[in-house]
Design a protein around this motif. Structure first.
Motif, PDB file in Angstrom:
ATOM      1  N   ALA A 348       0.790  -0.978   0.283  1.00 39.67           N
ATOM      2  CA  ALA A 348       0.029  -0.061  -0.198  1.00 39.67           C
ATOM      3  C   ALA A 348       1.044   1.618   0.312  1.00 39.67           C
ATOM      4  O   ALA A 348       0.884   1.821  -0.147  1.00 39.67           O
ATOM      5  CB  ALA A 348      -0.634   0.444   1.054  1.00 39.67           C
ATOM      6  N   LEU A 349       1.683   1.164   1.088  1.00 41.73           N
ATOM      7  CA  LEU A 349       3.050   2.441   0.773  1.00 41.73           C
ATOM      8  C   LEU A 349       3.710   2.613  -0.612  1.00 41.73           C
ATOM      9  O   LEU A 349       3.239   3.560  -0.604  1.00 41.73           O
ATOM     10  CB  LEU A 349       3.800   2.312   2.270  1.00 41.73           C
ATOM     11  CG  LEU A 349       3.080   2.361   3.253  1.00 41.73           C
ATOM     12  CD1 LEU A 349       4.434   1.719   4.367  1.00 41.73           C
ATOM     13  CD2 LEU A 349       2.850   3.844   3.806  1.00 41.73           C
ATOM     14  N   GLY A 350       4.077   1.375  -1.402  1.00 41.21           N
ATOM     15  CA  GLY A 350       4.687   1.229  -2.574  1.00 41.21           C
ATOM     16  C   GLY A 350       3.172   2.455  -3.526  1.00 41.21           C
ATOM     17  O   GLY A 350       4.024   2.856  -4.259  1.00 41.21           O
ATOM     18  N   LEU A 351       2.482   2.032  -3.601  1.00 45.58           N
ATOM     19  CA  LEU A 351       1.397   2.244  -4.377  1.00 45.58           C
ATOM     20  C   LEU A 351       1.497   3.704  -3.865  1.00 45.58           C
ATOM     21  O   LEU A 351       1.112   4.401  -4.298  1.00 45.58           O
ATOM     22  CB  LEU A 351      -0.389   1.649  -4.665  1.00 45.58           C
ATOM     23  CG  LEU A 351      -1.060   2.676  -4.865  1.00 45.58           C
ATOM     24  CD1 LEU A 351      -1.030   1.942  -6.547  1.00 45.58           C
ATOM     25  CD2 LEU A 351      -2.877   1.550  -4.761  1.00 45.58           C
ATOM     26  N   LEU A 352       0.821   4.225  -2.820  1.00 42.56           N
ATOM     27  CA  LEU A 352       0.990   5.883  -3.149  1.00 42.56           C
ATOM     28  C   LEU A 352       2.328   6.549  -3.035  1.00 42.56           C
ATOM     29  O   LEU A 352       2.248   7.426  -3.597  1.00 42.56           O
ATOM     30  CB  LEU A 352       1.610   6.146  -1.354  1.00 42.56           C
ATOM     31  CG  LEU A 352       1.384   7.787  -0.903  1.00 42.56           C
ATOM     32  CD1 LEU A 352      -0.277   7.707  -0.860  1.00 42.56           C
ATOM     33  CD2 LEU A 352       1.081   7.532   0.597  1.00 42.56           C
ATOM     34  N   THR A 353       3.255   6.036  -2.979  1.00 43.54           N
ATOM     35  CA  THR A 353       4.593   6.444  -3.298  1.00 43.54           C
ATOM     36  C   THR A 353       4.767   6.731  -4.791  1.00 43.54           C
ATOM     37  O   THR A 353       5.238   7.105  -5.653  1.00 43.54           O
ATOM     38  CB  THR A 353       6.144   5.558  -2.817  1.00 43.54           C
ATOM     39  OG1 THR A 353       5.998   5.215  -2.005  1.00 43.54           O
ATOM     40  CG2 THR A 353       7.322   6.398  -3.704  1.00 43.54           C
ATOM     41  N   GLY A 354       3.940   5.695  -5.714  1.00 42.19           N
ATOM     42  CA  GLY A 354       3.960   5.159  -7.337  1.00 42.19           C
ATOM     43  C   GLY A 354       3.415   6.630  -7.162  1.00 42.19           C
ATOM     44  O   GLY A 354       3.466   7.100  -8.535  1.00 42.19           O
ATOM     45  N   LEU A 355       1.839   6.747  -7.056  1.00 49.03           N
ATOM     46  CA  LEU A 355       1.449   8.217  -6.983  1.00 49.03           C
ATOM     47  C   LEU A 355       2.041   9.566  -7.251  1.00 49.03           C
ATOM     48  O   LEU A 355       1.695  10.511  -7.953  1.00 49.03           O
ATOM     49  CB  LEU A 355      -0.280   7.455  -5.993  1.00 49.03           C
ATOM     50  CG  LEU A 355      -1.709   6.286  -6.873  1.00 49.03           C
ATOM     51  CD1 LEU A 355      -2.290   6.636  -5.745  1.00 49.03           C
ATOM     52  CD2 LEU A 355      -1.404   6.901  -7.937  1.00 49.03           C
ATOM     53  N   THR A 356       2.898   9.191  -5.895  1.00 48.63           N
ATOM     54  CA  THR A 356       3.436  11.291  -5.856  1.00 48.63           C
ATOM     55  C   THR A 356       4.420  10.807  -7.037  1.00 48.63           C
ATOM     56  O   THR A 356       4.974  11.970  -6.711  1.00 48.63           O
ATOM     57  CB  THR A 356       4.477  10.668  -4.573  1.00 48.63           C
ATOM     58  OG1 THR A 356       3.538  10.083  -3.198  1.00 48.63           O
ATOM     59  CG2 THR A 356       4.520  11.414  -3.883  1.00 48.63           C
ATOM     60  N   THR A 357       4.969   9.801  -7.607  1.00 51.04           N
ATOM     61  CA  THR A 357       5.541  10.160  -8.117  1.00 51.04           C
ATOM     62  C   THR A 357       5.368   9.944  -9.748  1.00 51.04           C
ATOM     63  O   THR A 357       5.657  11.553  -9.952  1.00 51.04           O
ATOM     64  CB  THR A 357       7.143   8.731  -9.033  1.00 51.04           C
ATOM     65  OG1 THR A 357       7.161   8.083  -7.537  1.00 51.04           O
ATOM     66  CG2 THR A 357       7.435   8.355  -9.882  1.00 51.04           C
ATOM     67  N   LEU A 358       3.949   9.853  -9.680  1.00 54.61           N
ATOM     68  CA  LEU A 358       3.516   9.946 -11.521  1.00 54.61           C
ATOM     69  C   LEU A 358       2.541  11.550 -10.755  1.00 54.61           C
ATOM     70  O   LEU A 358       3.178  12.144 -11.689  1.00 54.61           O
ATOM     71  CB  LEU A 358       2.076   9.268 -10.828  1.00 54.61           C
ATOM     72  CG  LEU A 358       1.390   8.949 -12.445  1.00 54.61           C
ATOM     73  CD1 LEU A 358       1.945   8.603 -13.560  1.00 54.61           C
ATOM     74  CD2 LEU A 358      -0.156   8.324 -12.724  1.00 54.61           C
ATOM     75  N   ALA A 359       2.791  12.692  -9.518  1.00 52.70           N
ATOM     76  CA  ALA A 359       2.598  13.831  -9.615  1.00 52.70           C
ATOM     77  C   ALA A 359       3.216  14.536  -9.945  1.00 52.70           C
ATOM     78  O   ALA A 359       3.315  15.438 -10.527  1.00 52.70           O
ATOM     79  CB  ALA A 359       2.233  13.858  -8.224  1.00 52.70           C
ATOM     80  N   ALA A 360       4.617  13.958  -9.658  1.00 50.15           N
ATOM     81  CA  ALA A 360       5.942  14.738  -9.929  1.00 50.15           C
ATOM     82  C   ALA A 360       6.209  15.372 -10.889  1.00 50.15           C
ATOM     83  O   ALA A 360       6.617  15.821 -12.356  1.00 50.15           O
ATOM     84  CB  ALA A 360       7.329  13.582  -8.812  1.00 50.15           C
ATOM     85  N   VAL A 361       5.838  13.643 -11.905  1.00 50.12           N
ATOM     86  CA  VAL A 361       6.415  13.174 -14.027  1.00 50.12           C
ATOM     87  C   VAL A 361       5.007  14.793 -13.814  1.00 50.12           C
ATOM     88  O   VAL A 361       5.290  14.888 -15.477  1.00 50.12           O
ATOM     89  CB  VAL A 361       5.675  11.862 -14.286  1.00 50.12           C
ATOM     90  CG1 VAL A 361       6.064  12.080 -15.708  1.00 50.12           C
ATOM     91  CG2 VAL A 361       7.703  11.587 -13.415  1.00 50.12           C
TER      92      VAL A 361
END
Length: 448
Positions: A348-361
């Motif tokens: 779940a934390l990995g999914l949250l980090t992935g979404l944050t990365t997507l927001a960065a991009v």
């Protein structure tokens, strides 16, 4: 004619490697039906798919490189070495595939040999890998010596009769090797400095080779799960790597550096999953992260234009708080209803980090239709991850004793989410990090 011959040779090298990788990928069902274990098939298919996509992309990306043939040769060698590692049935082939893949990756990191930074990054990568490889060889040697065999099944079956001290040493050796290959601190410098490599190398590296640490712990799960000290060390190391990687991601102004920080965090979550005994979650994390990062890196050139005047990773604090609350409630409900175990927390934390990365991009602040679109993506990702986790559970059904109870896992989740939310509030209010911490994060992996 003499001037064009090298270019013809290079183009043929690209076609040959890309074609071979695509053929190998589409032949993977044969391996599945021939009795190969599902872990090998999944990792092999992921490696071949990402390798084939990267090789196809590189035929155009590397077309003006004077040593393009060498690039494709090293790329093909890297994929071959990972396949040897994935399908190995004895410790000698595992050692060969592991060491050869690290050597090939280091050559790709230093591909631009005319650049001093590339050569320095290659040397740093090799130093990190030598330390990890030494730990792996020592662990494999100890296990094989005790088992009196190099056969992987025999080694795993007889590991339980090792003394607790030697068993812990072997498990810690495996963990050190995995941490070095996954770029967990203190080994994360090699990954951050490898941004000197061509973008296709970054895609293959972040999507494929760094995941090898997770594969190693999954392959030796029967050994690792009997050593609680090593399991707690994996959880602690992974948690620190997650915080460290997220810190890098939030302060780095360049797209590739930010994505690399995200990779450090994601690898931390994957190692945490292995330590908690959530093998299915770790396997699915390996696959999902590999595909996601390959897409991000191969599209990073376009992302630079999309990001515009990107300042940092910034999600509206209210949105961050709402997301954290919903994630906590959803994970808590899943755990206490019996739909999931405490091991789902790192995923779940990995999914949250992935979404944050997507927001960065996407370029920082999210407003209007972009926010609505991201909401749809979030819903889709939750659905895909749920289905992927079910598939991984069927492919890797081993269930070791839980390391943490439900309440302890939720406490871990709450601490991470609170820190993540607070950091977004700090960024929104333009409150700086402590200077020493900021300098360490922004300079992570700097070549000195």
């Amino acid at each position: 004619m003499a001037l064009t011959s090298p270019r013809i040779t290079c183009s043929r090298a690209g076609r040959l490697v890309a074609g071979a990788l695509w053929i190998g990928f589409f032949a993977m069902p044969i391996a599945a039906f021939s009795g190969a274990d599902m872990l090998s098939v999944i990792v092999g298919a992921l490696t071949l798919f990402v390798g084939a996509i990267t090789a196809s992309f590189s035929r155009r990306y590397m077309r003006s490189d004077p040593v393009e043939a060498r690039f494709f040769g090293n790329l093909g060698l890297l994929v071959l070495a990972v396949l040897v590692l994935a399908f190995a049935g004895n410790v000698l082939l595992i050692a060969l595939g592991w060491c050869l893949s690290g050597w090939a990756l280091a050559r790709l990191v230093g591909h631009s040999s005319g650049l001093e930074d590339a050569s320095a990054a290659r040397r740093r990568t090799m130093r990190s890998f030598v330390l990890g490889d030494g730990a792996l060889l020592a662990a494999l040697g100890l296990l094989a010596w005790h088992a009196g065999s190099i056969d992987l099944a025999v080694v795993a079956d007889r590991a339980g009769s090792l003394s607790p001290f030697l068993l812990t040493l072997a498990a810690l050796g495996l963990l050190i090797a995995a941490a070095a290959r996954c770029a967990l601190p203190p080994f994360s410098g090699w990954l951050m400095s490898s941004m000197t490599a061509p973008t296709p190398v970054s895609a293959l590296m972040h999507a494929g080779l760094v995941n090898a640490g997770g594969f190693l712990l999954l392959r030796f799960a029967p050994v690792f799960e009997m050593a609680d000290i090593a399991r707690f060390a994996a959880v602690g190391t992974g948690l620190f790597a997650a915080f460290w990687g997220l810190g890098i991601m939030m302060v780095r102004p360049d797209i590739k550096g930010s994505i690399a920080g995200s990779t450090v965090a994601q690898m931390g979550f994957m190692i945490m999953s292995c330590g908690l005994g959530a093998y299915a979650a770790a396997l699915w994390h390996l696959v999902a992260h590999g595909l996601f990062k390959a897409w991000l890196f191969l599209g990073s050139g376009s992302a630079i234009g999309m990001a515009g005047n990107r300042r940092s990773v910034l999600v509206d604090p209210k949105l961050a708080t709402a997301t954290a609350a919903m994630l906590f409630a959803g994970v808590g409900a899943a755990i206490f209803s019996g739909l999931a175990s405490a091991g789902v927390v790192p995923l779940a934390l990995g999914l949250l980090t992935g979404l944050t990365t997507l927001a960065a991009v996407l370029g920082g602040d999210l407003r209007g239709r972009t926010r609505i679109g991201l909401g749809a993506i979030i819903a889709g990702l939750f659905a895909v991850n749920g289905l992927g986790l079910l598939f991984a559970a069927k492919a890797f059904s081993s269930q070791p004793p839980a390391l943490l109870g439900s309440w302890e896992a939720l406490a871990l989740l709450a601490v991470f989410l609170a820190t993540w939310t607070a950091q977004h509030g700090r960024l929104a209010a333009r409150r700086p990090l402590p200077p020493a911490l900021y300098a360490a994060l922004i300079n992570a992996g700097a070549l000195r």
